[in-house]
Design an enzyme around this catalytic site. Sequence first.
Site, PDB file in Angstrom:
ATOM      1  N   LYS A 188       0.824  -0.911   0.252  1.00  0.00           N
ATOM      2  CA  LYS A 188      -0.124  -0.407   0.153  1.00  0.00           C
ATOM      3  C   LYS A 188       0.568   1.256   0.257  1.00  0.00           C
ATOM      4  O   LYS A 188       1.825   1.286   0.823  1.00  0.00           O
ATOM      5  CB  LYS A 188      -0.567  -0.029   1.083  1.00  0.00           C
ATOM      6  CG  LYS A 188      -2.061  -0.550   1.266  1.00  0.00           C
ATOM      7  CD  LYS A 188      -2.952  -0.781   2.721  1.00  0.00           C
ATOM      8  CE  LYS A 188      -4.073  -2.161   2.419  1.00  0.00           C
ATOM      9  NZ  LYS A 188      -4.759  -2.402   1.208  1.00  0.00           N
ATOM     10  N   HIS A 246      -0.491  -8.438   9.346  1.00  0.00           N
ATOM     11  CA  HIS A 246       0.051  -6.904   9.344  1.00  0.00           C
ATOM     12  C   HIS A 246       0.237  -5.893  10.138  1.00  0.00           C
ATOM     13  O   HIS A 246       1.456  -5.052   9.758  1.00  0.00           O
ATOM     14  CB  HIS A 246      -1.827  -6.968   8.664  1.00  0.00           C
ATOM     15  CG  HIS A 246      -2.763  -7.709   8.010  1.00  0.00           C
ATOM     16  ND1 HIS A 246      -1.901  -7.968   6.108  1.00  0.00           N
ATOM     17  CD2 HIS A 246      -3.818  -8.176   7.510  1.00  0.00           C
ATOM     18  CE1 HIS A 246      -3.174  -9.143   5.524  1.00  0.00           C
ATOM     19  NE2 HIS A 246      -3.557  -8.587   5.957  1.00  0.00           N
TER      20      HIS A 246
END
EC number: 1.1.1.49
Length: 491
Positions: A188, A246
């Site tokens: 991202k 994550h």
Amino acid sequence: MSNELPPHVLVLFGATGDLAARKLFPGLYRLAAAGRLPEHFAVIGSGRHSPGSDDEFRGQVRAALDEFVGDVDAEVADRLLERTTFVTSSADDGSALAQAVRDAEDRLLDEGHCLLGDVRRLLYLSVPPGAVKGMVGMLDREDLVARSRLVAEKPFGTDLATARELHAVLCSAFAEDQVFRIDHFLGKEAVQNILALRFANGLFEPAWNRHSIESVQIDVPEKLTVEGRGSFYEGTGCLKDMVTTHLAQLLGFVALEDPHAFRASAIRAAKAATFSAVRPIDPERVVFGQYDGYREEPDVASDSEVETFVAAEVWIDNDRWRDVPFYLRTGKAMADGRRTITVRFRDPRHRWLKPEGGGNPEPNELVIELADQPRIAIDVRAKRPGPDMALVEGVFRLDLVGDAPGSDPLEAYERLLLDVMRGDRTLFISSEEVDRLWEIFQPVLDRRPRTQPYEQGTWGPAAALDLPIGGWRLGNHPPDPSLGHAPAHQG
């Protein structure tokens, strides 16, 4: 199409699954639309069960593009689809797949007028951890390892022992530099911007330490329930699905030392040094929760104790972060969907400056929203205009160049697929990181906290609300609409 990349045969295992529909084929489409795919390529979807003819499979892929991309350029989609086929395979029998790969390579050789050694293979292994051993064995038997890069999806094992077993399985056929362990959060733009924010700005890096920072929160609540993924969650749970992957990787980016370069060896070494200093998690400082109604989900046991929520306190015992708590929180069916990092600064203790109305002022906080359009807000205090030295709260807001002229942002899977084809492992996870993260969280697996219920649409169990001193930024502060929201996310 890109002339910089060699011809590629891309084999996507699990090609009829949810990940392929939502992320992989849309990512390939966007790469094609931007001219970033190799000029000569073939895509082979594979799995145990055939979706029918190639045309029927292409129809499924086109439907996924319409749903998850939106406004699809028919010419780009048609060229991608005409190079896409499906071949059944399993751990027991990969002969048809191996023949399909060789046939595709022959076509690319004719198209590109190149040598066989110039053709690369990208093998995307989107299968459960328990299926990896059989699939790797099949790939080895069918001679599909040479010239290949293997993409492995998390979770990378289910505990320290199985992670080491998985590593041994992968290394039994593939060299370590052929293996790309993917965590899409690292693809991202907003996450990579953490590094730019810290190391490219004198405003932040000198204060990015225990002398200025009181605590850090990494908060990834989700509004979605498990939504039909009950079987997966029953075998995995929130800790393994989200926290050891994550959230731990976000922790690494927030806390690492200056890597001095943006390349795989430097970033990996900096993260490894940080993770080596993380104290094994104290299960007494971890809260597990399960949202009301989880046990009624399909494929979920009626007496399930699987956690759908985790909040944890983490300590890093190095010179930069000693005595600074990091708080991690994530869960399903929560009050909001966000990806928020909150850096809470120490009070400067100038007591002669008082907030309007008296009392103790709230600490300054730097709030980083990791949405597709990343935003930053900094809580500050300023003098209220007038005759008295009274303070009021203000906010600096910074847009992270989402609309910069000439910018060309890439969606996470789009970026990571491109990096695999380039052979760039900077944003992928090393085997050493996987091993160390399981060591850090193993005490929680050995002494699981009691799973506590929480209502859907809340901020989790009551026991988690006061885990950070001063409470959580999200849930304790009214939402700032200018900071936006993260899109729906599943694991």
